[in-house]
Design a protein around this motif. Structure first.
Motif, PDB file in Angstrom:
ATOM      1  N   THR A   1     -29.066  55.875  89.966  1.00  0.00           N
ATOM      2  CA  THR A   1     -28.571  56.664  88.675  1.00  0.00           C
ATOM      3  C   THR A   1     -29.152  58.226  88.889  1.00  0.00           C
ATOM      4  O   THR A   1     -28.195  58.720  88.333  1.00  0.00           O
ATOM      5  N   ALA A   2     -30.386  58.123  89.329  1.00  0.00           N
ATOM      6  CA  ALA A   2     -30.818  59.491  89.413  1.00  0.00           C
ATOM      7  C   ALA A   2     -30.244  60.421  90.399  1.00  0.00           C
ATOM      8  O   ALA A   2     -29.847  61.700  90.138  1.00  0.00           O
ATOM      9  N   GLY A   3     -29.636  59.560  91.316  1.00  0.00           N
ATOM     10  CA  GLY A   3     -28.731  60.416  92.531  1.00  0.00           C
ATOM     11  C   GLY A   3     -27.573  60.904  91.881  1.00  0.00           C
ATOM     12  O   GLY A   3     -27.226  61.920  92.285  1.00  0.00           O
ATOM     13  N   ALA A   4     -26.896  60.079  91.095  1.00  0.00           N
ATOM     14  CA  ALA A   4     -25.569  60.137  90.619  1.00  0.00           C
ATOM     15  C   ALA A   4     -25.625  61.558  89.501  1.00  0.00           C
ATOM     16  O   ALA A   4     -24.918  62.270  89.619  1.00  0.00           O
ATOM     17  N   VAL A   5     -26.775  61.423  88.799  1.00  0.00           N
ATOM     18  CA  VAL A   5     -26.680  62.502  87.730  1.00  0.00           C
ATOM     19  C   VAL A   5     -27.101  63.744  88.597  1.00  0.00           C
ATOM     20  O   VAL A   5     -26.366  64.656  87.994  1.00  0.00           O
ATOM     21  N   GLY A   6     -27.903  63.972  89.415  1.00  0.00           N
ATOM     22  CA  GLY A   6     -28.250  64.779  90.105  1.00  0.00           C
ATOM     23  C   GLY A   6     -27.075  65.481  90.902  1.00  0.00           C
ATOM     24  O   GLY A   6     -27.014  66.631  90.780  1.00  0.00           O
ATOM     25  N   SER A   7     -26.315  64.621  91.411  1.00  0.00           N
ATOM     26  CA  SER A   7     -25.090  65.076  91.990  1.00  0.00           C
ATOM     27  C   SER A   7     -24.125  65.726  91.113  1.00  0.00           C
ATOM     28  O   SER A   7     -23.593  66.895  91.270  1.00  0.00           O
ATOM     29  N   VAL A   8     -24.012  65.268  89.728  1.00  0.00           N
ATOM     30  CA  VAL A   8     -22.964  65.963  88.993  1.00  0.00           C
ATOM     31  C   VAL A   8     -23.616  67.162  88.294  1.00  0.00           C
ATOM     32  O   VAL A   8     -22.560  68.079  88.333  1.00  0.00           O
TER      33      VAL A   8
END
Length: 166
Positions: A7-14
């Motif tokens: 989740t943290a990786g996806a939010v950071g990518s966005v």
């Protein structure tokens, strides 16, 4: 735990993608680059004086940390690079020309001995010209030559440029 990392990786990518798309894009279209020259083509460019005498060629361009070209390093003297010495001149003293260097030629040719004078040729067999002859060059990415107003004696008196090791 693994779900938190994903989740943290996806939010950071966005967030990173949003910031990248929101940044103003530089206009590098073909039309915005009209009138610019490739610096890679400047090295090796012949340098002439105001009397159309070749005095050397550009060996390097020196720029500050902001990207502004400050000086041109010109190789003068010598023959085929042997005996050449480097001088650095302020870049604003070097002028560039898109037009070829005018040359005055006098040619008085006659047909070869094994060919009769009355044979058909494409062009003039006897041509005498004392007017400057130039050829048209329309390359938009680099100039034809550079001009630096100095004679050979003045160039010899200029201090030699050496790259410092510091």
């Amino acid at each position: 735990m693994l779900l938190k990392y994903v989740t943290a990786g996806a939010v950071g990518s966005v967030l990173l993608a949003t910031a990248a798309f929101a940044a103003p894009q530089a206009d590098t279209s073909q039309s915005s680059l009209q009138g610019t020259w490739r610096t890679s083509k400047m090295v090796g460019l012949n340098v002439y004086n105001d009397k159309n005498e070749k005095i050397g060629s550009i060996n390097d361009l020196l720029m500050d940390k902001g990207g502004t070209i400050k000086a041109a390093v010109i190789g003068v003297g010598g023959f085929l690079g042997v005996g050449e010495r480097l001088i650095a001149v302020s870049f604003d003293k070097v002028k560039f020309s898109d037009e070829p260097v005018p040359s005055t030629t006098t040619s008085n040719t006659s047909p070869p001995a094994n060919r009769p004078a009355s044979s058909t040729t494409t062009g003039s067999a006897n041509k005498t010209s004392s007017e400057p002859s130039t050829t048209s060059k329309s390359n938009q990415w680099y100039p034809d030559h550079a001009v630096f107003d100095a004679n050979k004696d003045e160039l010899q008196k200029m201090p030699e440029f050496k790259y410092s090791s510091k």
